[in-house]
Design an enzyme around this catalytic site. Structure first.
Site, PDB file in Angstrom:
ATOM      1  N   CYS A   2       0.839  -1.194   0.000  1.00 26.58           N
ATOM      2  CA  CYS A   2       0.000   0.000   0.000  1.00 26.58           C
ATOM      3  C   CYS A   2       0.880   1.251   0.000  1.00 26.58           C
ATOM      4  CB  CYS A   2      -0.957   0.048   1.173  1.00 26.58           C
ATOM      5  SG  CYS A   2      -2.154  -1.267   1.242  1.00 26.58           S
ATOM      6  N   ARG A  27       5.738  -0.342  -4.504  1.00 25.84           N
ATOM      7  CA  ARG A  27       5.413  -0.998  -3.235  1.00 25.84           C
ATOM      8  C   ARG A  27       4.449  -2.176  -3.427  1.00 25.84           C
ATOM      9  NH1 ARG A  27       6.623   2.212   1.354  1.00 25.84           N
ATOM     10  NH2 ARG A  27       4.964   1.249   2.549  1.00 25.84           N
ATOM     11  N   TRP A  74      -3.123  -2.591  -1.621  1.00 24.19           N
ATOM     12  CA  TRP A  74      -2.811  -4.022  -1.762  1.00 24.19           C
ATOM     13  C   TRP A  74      -3.845  -4.750  -0.918  1.00 24.19           C
ATOM     14  CZ3 TRP A  74      -1.274  -8.362   1.044  1.00 24.19           C
ATOM     15  CH2 TRP A  74      -0.633  -9.375   0.323  1.00 24.19           C
ATOM     16  N   ASN A 100      -3.411   2.511   5.518  1.00 26.21           N
ATOM     17  CA  ASN A 100      -2.544   1.340   5.371  1.00 26.21           C
ATOM     18  C   ASN A 100      -2.621   0.541   6.666  1.00 26.21           C
ATOM     19  OD1 ASN A 100      -1.728   2.266   2.915  1.00 26.21           O
ATOM     20  ND2 ASN A 100       0.350   2.799   3.529  1.00 26.21           N
ATOM     21  N   GLY A 101      -2.575  -0.791   6.557  1.00 29.91           N
ATOM     22  CA  GLY A 101      -2.570  -1.607   7.767  1.00 29.91           C
ATOM     23  C   GLY A 101      -3.800  -2.499   7.843  1.00 29.91           C
ATOM     24  N   GLU A 485      18.581 -17.737  -2.415  1.00 28.25           N
ATOM     25  CA  GLU A 485      18.262 -16.412  -2.937  1.00 28.25           C
ATOM     26  C   GLU A 485      18.035 -16.458  -4.444  1.00 28.25           C
ATOM     27  OE1 GLU A 485      17.698 -12.245  -3.366  1.00 28.25           O
ATOM     28  OE2 GLU A 485      17.320 -13.706  -1.773  1.00 28.25           O
ATOM     29  N   LYS A 489      14.597 -15.280  -6.289  1.00 25.93           N
ATOM     30  CA  LYS A 489      14.566 -14.275  -7.348  1.00 25.93           C
ATOM     31  C   LYS A 489      13.835 -14.799  -8.582  1.00 25.93           C
ATOM     32  CE  LYS A 489      16.242 -10.742  -5.601  1.00 25.93           C
ATOM     33  NZ  LYS A 489      15.484 -11.206  -4.436  1.00 25.93           N
ATOM     34  N   GLU A 492      10.106 -14.895  -7.940  1.00 24.47           N
ATOM     35  CA  GLU A 492       9.525 -13.555  -7.887  1.00 24.47           C
ATOM     36  C   GLU A 492       9.354 -12.953  -9.276  1.00 24.47           C
ATOM     37  OE1 GLU A 492      11.018 -11.509  -3.755  1.00 24.47           O
ATOM     38  OE2 GLU A 492      12.515 -11.746  -5.323  1.00 24.47           O
ATOM     39  N   HIS A 508      18.582 -36.667  -0.649  1.00 28.54           N
ATOM     40  CA  HIS A 508      17.545 -36.946   0.348  1.00 28.54           C
ATOM     41  C   HIS A 508      16.166 -36.484  -0.134  1.00 28.54           C
ATOM     42  CE1 HIS A 508      20.348 -38.195   3.539  1.00 28.54           C
ATOM     43  NE2 HIS A 508      21.166 -37.322   2.971  1.00 28.54           N
ATOM     44  N   LYS A 607       6.689  -4.393  -2.074  1.00 30.86           N
ATOM     45  CA  LYS A 607       8.087  -4.129  -1.740  1.00 30.86           C
ATOM     46  C   LYS A 607       8.319  -4.224  -0.243  1.00 30.86           C
ATOM     47  CE  LYS A 607      12.303  -2.785  -2.599  1.00 30.86           C
ATOM     48  NZ  LYS A 607      13.237  -3.750  -3.219  1.00 30.86           N
TER      49      LYS A 607
END
Length: 612
Positions: A2, A27, A74, A100-101, A485, A489, A492, A508, A607
């Site tokens: 948001c 964001r 969002w 926001n929240g 990582e 990436k 995403e 395994h 973000k």
């Protein structure tokens, strides 16, 4: 997650709010809207989709005003839709609010209001809070400011709120708890936003609003109060951000720009701190608290997402160089599982934004139990920076691409310096090793430049594998978190399913996935695990898997085994993640590009995760 923008002053509000919303698109959001107040008329325009769609919807409509608020949403409560988009109007139409929240007890309050005859036009918790504020104002015959104060004492949750009222056409009332708010100070005008990016064009003087504070903002006045109605003194901070830092600068995407900025951002992180010529590492946050750090019985690293991977690399570094036991925790789990935290424990909190909700709550709990909090953040003046006892900024500059790149390598640089400094002061590494690692770290910016000088091979590899449905990323030792990582990436940016695993764990379970269609990325640089990783590559090749390797320049074994190779310069394994992560960033970028995706704003992602 948001975005909030507000303006009150002598200029036209709409263009400022609109440009601010575009600056906050990074964001993550699914709808946007504005509320504009002029001559007693409160106009609200909001739309599901991109800010550009809302902008198109306002064409030919009355957007004249000197006061306005805007929001990118969002979705949490209620699906993405026009009616759930912010701003919301109160039932009387007198008030408009953005938020926001999450209001956790909204359902109970909503039932109270429904029993009083209130009708709701959206599914959001925000509309509930707005009508709750109006109900208090009406029934208590009090000011909007006082009604907001009473309401905030009743609600449970996180919030950043901006309110405007037909009754007071030159005032924005704001409040925050757990969701960021910064106020820019101009001449006869004020700017409000979730972060500094919409503000930097107009002023460099800002005030960061603290939790449980209410701000009353007029063109020539800024008043801060706590929930007890006591005035607070605003602390004015000077922004060191430049406008160019939040523009693309000729690159096709922010992500590509930020990948290519890393030689400079890593250098900026090291500058003035890492001094190999004199054998010094100067970090005031570490220097001023070196006793607490070197004498820690254990270190807990708390983070989320990419920052958690940085913490895993730091775990290897700190345990090897400082001989202090380290635990790396997901903040979202740490805050709920009643962890054992003792006085004298050191908690390192890693966060790009400094506003990550789960990390903040985890820190507050640990601080109450007597732990020493050290923040590693990028955003100056952020909530985690203010909550910590000490810390270090990464100096990576604004990161607009949702997928973290330069902020991650900035974190790695800071954490490596910390481990070196503590280990040397503690005497767990000798001077020769200390100076050698300092020189290796100093050389990183130039070595990253070497990787970035020609990325055509990585682009070719990305185009070759863009249609794969799954990837497996494998690494050992320091390169295991790099594999994690790399997998994150790719997920995403390209929406391809990818898993990161320790290479030794492959047998395994994950080896069952290997066939001629599965690309397997090995982070296989020259280190103490090299012979073992070579064996793992052979095991994949024996099962017809496609091997993509990140290998050290002049390696004469891995290139003969792999289907495709991405080379990095040689360095010490302690420092290697700063280099081996760069090709994986580029791989994910170019795969996303080849698939025609929006690499800067991946679907469903935000973000900064400022709600649970």
């Amino acid at each position: 997650m948001c975005g909030i923008v507000g303006y009150v002053g002598h200029r036209e509000a709409y263009p400022i709010v609109l440009k601010g919303l575009k600056r906050l698109e990074y964001r993550g959001y699914d709808s946007s809207g504005v509320a504009l107040l002029h001559n007693g008329q409160l106009n609200v325009y909001k739309k599901k989709g991109k800010v550009a769609e809302m902008e198109e919807d306002t064409m030919g409509k009355d957007v004249h005003a000197h006061i306005g608020i805007g929001h990118t949403r969002w979705a949490t409560h209620g699906e993405p839709s026009d009616r759930n988009a912010h701003p919301h109007l109160s039932q009387s139409g007198q008030l408009a609010m953005i938020h926001n929240g999450i209001i956790e007890n909204y359902a109970h309050i909503k039932q109270e209001l429904i029993s009083k005859g209130y009708d709701f036009k959206s599914d959001t918790d925000t509309e509930v809070l707005l009508n709750f504020i109006e109900d208090i104002k009406t029934n208590n015959n009090c000011s909007l400011e006082e009604a907001l104060r009473i309401a905030l004492k009743r609600i449970v949750g996180a919030y950043c709120i901006l309110l405007i009222s037909k009754d007071d056409p030159e005032t924005i009332i704001a409040a925050r708890k757990g969701s960021p708010l910064v106020i820019g100070i101009g001449k006869g005008e004020h700017f409000l936003a979730s972060d500094a990016s919409p503000i930097i064009e107009y002023t460099k003087e800002v005030v960061y609003v603290n939790d449980y504070e209410i701000a009353i903002i007029r063109p020539d006045e800024l008043i801060l109060k706590n929930l007890g109605n006591e005035k607070q003194t605003p602390f004015i901070t000077k922004l060191d951000m430049e406008l160019a830092a939040i523009e693309k600068g000729g690159y096709e995407h922010f992500m590509l720009k930020e990948i290519h900025e890393q030689p400079d951002t890593i250098f900026d992180c090291l500058r003035g701190r890492l001094l190999p010529q004199t054998g010094q590492i100067i970090m005031s946050g570490v220097d001023n608290h070196i006793e607490a750090l070197k004498n820690a019985q254990r270190i807990l690293i708390v983070a989320c997402g990419t920052s958690w991977h940085a913490g895993l690399i730091a775990e290897y570094q700190i345990e090897e160089l400082c001989r202090i036991p380290v635990e790396v925790e997901y903040a979202s789990e740490f805050r709920y599982r009643n962890p054992v935290v003792n006085k004298g424990d050191v908690i390192i909190a890693i966060s790009q934004s400094g506003e990550t909700a789960d990390t903040l709550v985890a820190l507050e709990s640990a601080k109450e139990k007597g732990a020493f909090i050290f923040g590693v953040v990028n955003a100056v003046g952020s909530s985690i920076a203010r909550l910590s006892h000490a810390g270090a900024y990464t100096h990576a500059g604004p990161e607009i691409g949702v997928a973290s790149t330069k902020a991650f390598t900035g974190q790695l640089a800071v954490l490596a310096m910390m481990a070196l400094k503590i280990g040397y002061v503690k005497g767990t590494i000798d001077e020769k090793r200390y100076l050698s690692l300092m020189k290796e770290l100093e050389a990183v910016p130039e070595k990253v430049k070497e990787i970035l000088a020609d990325t055509s091979n990585i682009k070719r590899i990305a185009e070759k594998y863009k249609d794969a449905t799954d990837f497996l990323f494998l690494g050992r030792g320091y390169n295991f978190p790099v594999a994690l990582e790399g997998a994150l990436k790719l997920k995403e940016i390209s929406y391809i399913h990818a898993e990161g695993y320790p290479a030794a764990e492959m047998k395994h379970g994950p080896i069952a996935l290997v066939d001629e269609k599965l690309p397997v990325v090995f982070v296989a640089t020259k280190d103490s695990y090299y012979e073992k990783i070579v064996s793992n590559v052979q095991e994949i090749k024996a099962r017809k898997g496609k091997v993509i390797a990140v290998a050290t320049v002049n390696d004469d074994i891995i290139p003969g085994m792999a289907d495709d190779v991405m080379f990095v310069p040689d360095t010490d394994e302690v420092i290697a993640p700063l280099l081996s992560t760069i090709p994986l960033q580029l791989l994910s970028y170019y795969v996303g590009l080849a698939k025609g995706l929006d690499v800067d704003k991946p679907r469903n992602l935000a973000k900064s995760v400022t709600v649970e």
